[in-house]
Motif scaffolding. Structure first.
Motif, PDB file in Angstrom:
ATOM      1  N   PRO A 166       0.804  -1.230   0.000  1.00 36.49           N
ATOM      2  CA  PRO A 166       0.000   0.000   0.000  1.00 36.49           C
ATOM      3  C   PRO A 166       0.840   1.285   0.000  1.00 36.49           C
ATOM      4  O   PRO A 166       0.517   2.241  -0.693  1.00 36.49           O
ATOM      5  N   GLN A 167       1.956   1.298   0.750  1.00 30.26           N
ATOM      6  CA  GLN A 167       2.744   2.533   0.837  1.00 30.26           C
ATOM      7  C   GLN A 167       3.466   2.888  -0.470  1.00 30.26           C
ATOM      8  O   GLN A 167       3.909   4.016  -0.648  1.00 30.26           O
ATOM      9  N   VAL A 188      -4.792  -5.173  -6.183  1.00 33.15           N
ATOM     10  CA  VAL A 188      -4.994  -6.122  -5.070  1.00 33.15           C
ATOM     11  C   VAL A 188      -4.583  -5.467  -3.744  1.00 33.15           C
ATOM     12  O   VAL A 188      -4.477  -6.135  -2.721  1.00 33.15           O
ATOM     13  N   ILE A 189      -4.373  -4.155  -3.795  1.00 35.76           N
ATOM     14  CA  ILE A 189      -3.828  -3.439  -2.626  1.00 35.76           C
ATOM     15  C   ILE A 189      -4.881  -3.254  -1.533  1.00 35.76           C
ATOM     16  O   ILE A 189      -5.946  -2.671  -1.777  1.00 35.76           O
ATOM     17  N   VAL A 217       3.540   4.292  -7.731  1.00 38.61           N
ATOM     18  CA  VAL A 217       3.436   3.419  -8.913  1.00 38.61           C
ATOM     19  C   VAL A 217       2.307   3.914  -9.824  1.00 38.61           C
ATOM     20  O   VAL A 217       2.472   4.012 -11.039  1.00 38.61           O
ATOM     21  N   LEU A 218       1.164   4.272  -9.229  1.00 40.86           N
ATOM     22  CA  LEU A 218       0.032   4.756 -10.042  1.00 40.86           C
ATOM     23  C   LEU A 218       0.404   6.044 -10.783  1.00 40.86           C
ATOM     24  O   LEU A 218       0.083   6.222 -11.958  1.00 40.86           O
ATOM     25  N   GLU A 219       1.131   6.951 -10.081  1.00 41.99           N
ATOM     26  CA  GLU A 219       1.551   8.198 -10.737  1.00 41.99           C
ATOM     27  C   GLU A 219       2.497   7.907 -11.897  1.00 41.99           C
ATOM     28  O   GLU A 219       2.412   8.510 -12.964  1.00 41.99           O
ATOM     29  N   GLU A 220       3.378   6.907 -11.659  1.00 40.92           N
ATOM     30  CA  GLU A 220       4.364   6.553 -12.690  1.00 40.92           C
ATOM     31  C   GLU A 220       3.691   6.007 -13.959  1.00 40.92           C
ATOM     32  O   GLU A 220       4.096   6.332 -15.073  1.00 40.92           O
ATOM     33  N   ILE A 221       2.653   5.185 -13.778  1.00 41.54           N
ATOM     34  CA  ILE A 221       2.050   4.532 -14.953  1.00 41.54           C
ATOM     35  C   ILE A 221       0.903   5.350 -15.567  1.00 41.54           C
ATOM     36  O   ILE A 221       0.487   5.083 -16.686  1.00 41.54           O
ATOM     37  N   ASP A 278      -9.376   5.252   5.040  1.00 40.98           N
ATOM     38  CA  ASP A 278      -9.738   6.661   5.231  1.00 40.98           C
ATOM     39  C   ASP A 278      -8.509   7.561   5.238  1.00 40.98           C
ATOM     40  O   ASP A 278      -8.534   8.685   4.753  1.00 40.98           O
ATOM     41  N   GLU A 279      -7.389   7.006   5.808  1.00 41.95           N
ATOM     42  CA  GLU A 279      -6.149   7.803   5.863  1.00 41.95           C
ATOM     43  C   GLU A 279      -5.540   7.964   4.473  1.00 41.95           C
ATOM     44  O   GLU A 279      -4.924   8.963   4.163  1.00 41.95           O
ATOM     45  N   GLY A 280      -5.704   6.876   3.626  1.00 40.72           N
ATOM     46  CA  GLY A 280      -4.984   6.828   2.341  1.00 40.72           C
ATOM     47  C   GLY A 280      -5.434   7.761   1.281  1.00 40.72           C
ATOM     48  O   GLY A 280      -6.192   8.527   1.112  1.00 40.72           O
TER      49      GLY A 280
END
Ligand code: NAP
Length: 264
Positions: A68-69, A91-92, A74-78, A262-264
């Motif tokens: 998760p951290q 699957v996170i 990774v999402l920004e990169e792709i 909620d934090e994420g």
């Protein structure tokens, strides 16, 4: 169809192994920042890259299996390579579809999966939910890939925290139960390896009967004869509040999953 896996950890490697049962090696690609993890996937005969963007460019279905951290980086990169034709499967644990879409593009087709570790032996308990942009056909395609790895159910996303607490964390609770049975057997003079086989097989056999349709309460009654040995054992479990402890443990894991989301 090309399937790509980003993050070749425990879950990522298990996914690759399962995909190999229904897809050709050339249809599976993967990436990881660790050379050692890349080597493990290469040994399976698939193409492996250290660059996540390459997976996002090439794959039709992109599976994200990093911790998760690391997920947002990774999402920004792709993100620049995610077109509306691609399916993104996360699957996170705890990462909401809305958060994933906010980092990718507005119309990204996102599917969220909560697997558990027994998927390593094709006995996973797997829940799947879809974001607004993903179609029924997209979810069916993902379910079909997952169905070789265990039992798959489709749910609404608001059930994912409960599922994380129940079956995501479940193998830890069941392992604790098996460990306790083994220690009890050893205390009574059984060899450790014998106690382990008997305990694990008891859990597996009972689970199989329940999955084949026997209600657990009926099964428990059938084993518990009047004034018998099991009745003595059951009384001690109830007196120690084992049933309530299990329910509270799953509730605590659910609450933790909700807080993380909620934090994420
Ligand atoms: N394990 C479970 O029982 C379970 C159950 C349900 C859901 N999940 C979810 O599945 C995900 C993966 O869990 P896991 O247990 O497989 O974790 P893991 O074994 O730690 O695997 C994560 C892999 O991703 C790699 N990685 C980290 N940052 C990366 C990056 N920027 N680009 C590419 N690869 C990167 C890691 O490399 P390094 O080791 O070098 O960092 C590691 O090989 C998690 O999000 C977890 O919430 C796990």
């Amino acid at each position: 169809m090309v399937v790509g896996v980003i993050g070749i950890g425990k879950i990522g490697l298990a996914l690759i192994n399962s995909f190999l049962r229904s897809l050709k090696k050339e249809e599976i690609i993967a990436s990881d920042k660790s050379k050692e993890r890349c080597r493990l996937a290469e040994e399976l005969g698939i193409s492996v890259y250290e660059n996540n963007s390459h997976i996002a460019k090439k794959a039709d279905i992109v599976w994200i299996a990093v911790k998760p951290q690391e997920a947002i980086d990774v999402l920004e990169e792709i993100s620049p390579f995610i077109t509306e034709k691609k399916i993104i499967v996360s699957v996170i644990a705890g990462l909401k579809i809305s958060k994933i879409i906010s980092v990718l593009k507005k119309n990204a087709k996102v599917i969220r999966v909560m697997p558990n570790l027994p998927l390593l032996v094709n006995e996973g308990a797997i829940a799947v939910c879809k974001g607004t942009e993903a179609s029924e056909e997209d979810i069916n395609q993902v379910v079909s890939l997952l169905s070789t790895m265990g039992k798959v159910i489709i749910v609404e996303e608001n059930k994912m925290d409960a599922i994380t607490g129940l079956s995501g964390s479940g193998p830890a609770y069941v392992s604790l139960f098996i460990e306790a049975m083994v220690e009890a057997g050893v205390r009574l003079g059984l060899k450790r390896e014998d106690a382990l086989i008997l305990s694990a097989q008891t859990v597996m056999g009972t689970a199989k009967m329940v999955l084949l349709g026997k209600h657990p309460a009926i099964l428990r009654e059938e084993v518990t004869s009047p004034a018998g040995t099991t009745a003595e054992g059951m009384f001690v479990l109830e007196r120690w509040g084992v049933r309530a402890a299990i329910m509270e443990a799953i509730y605590a894991a659910y609450e933790k999953s909700k807080r993380l989301g909620d934090e994420g």
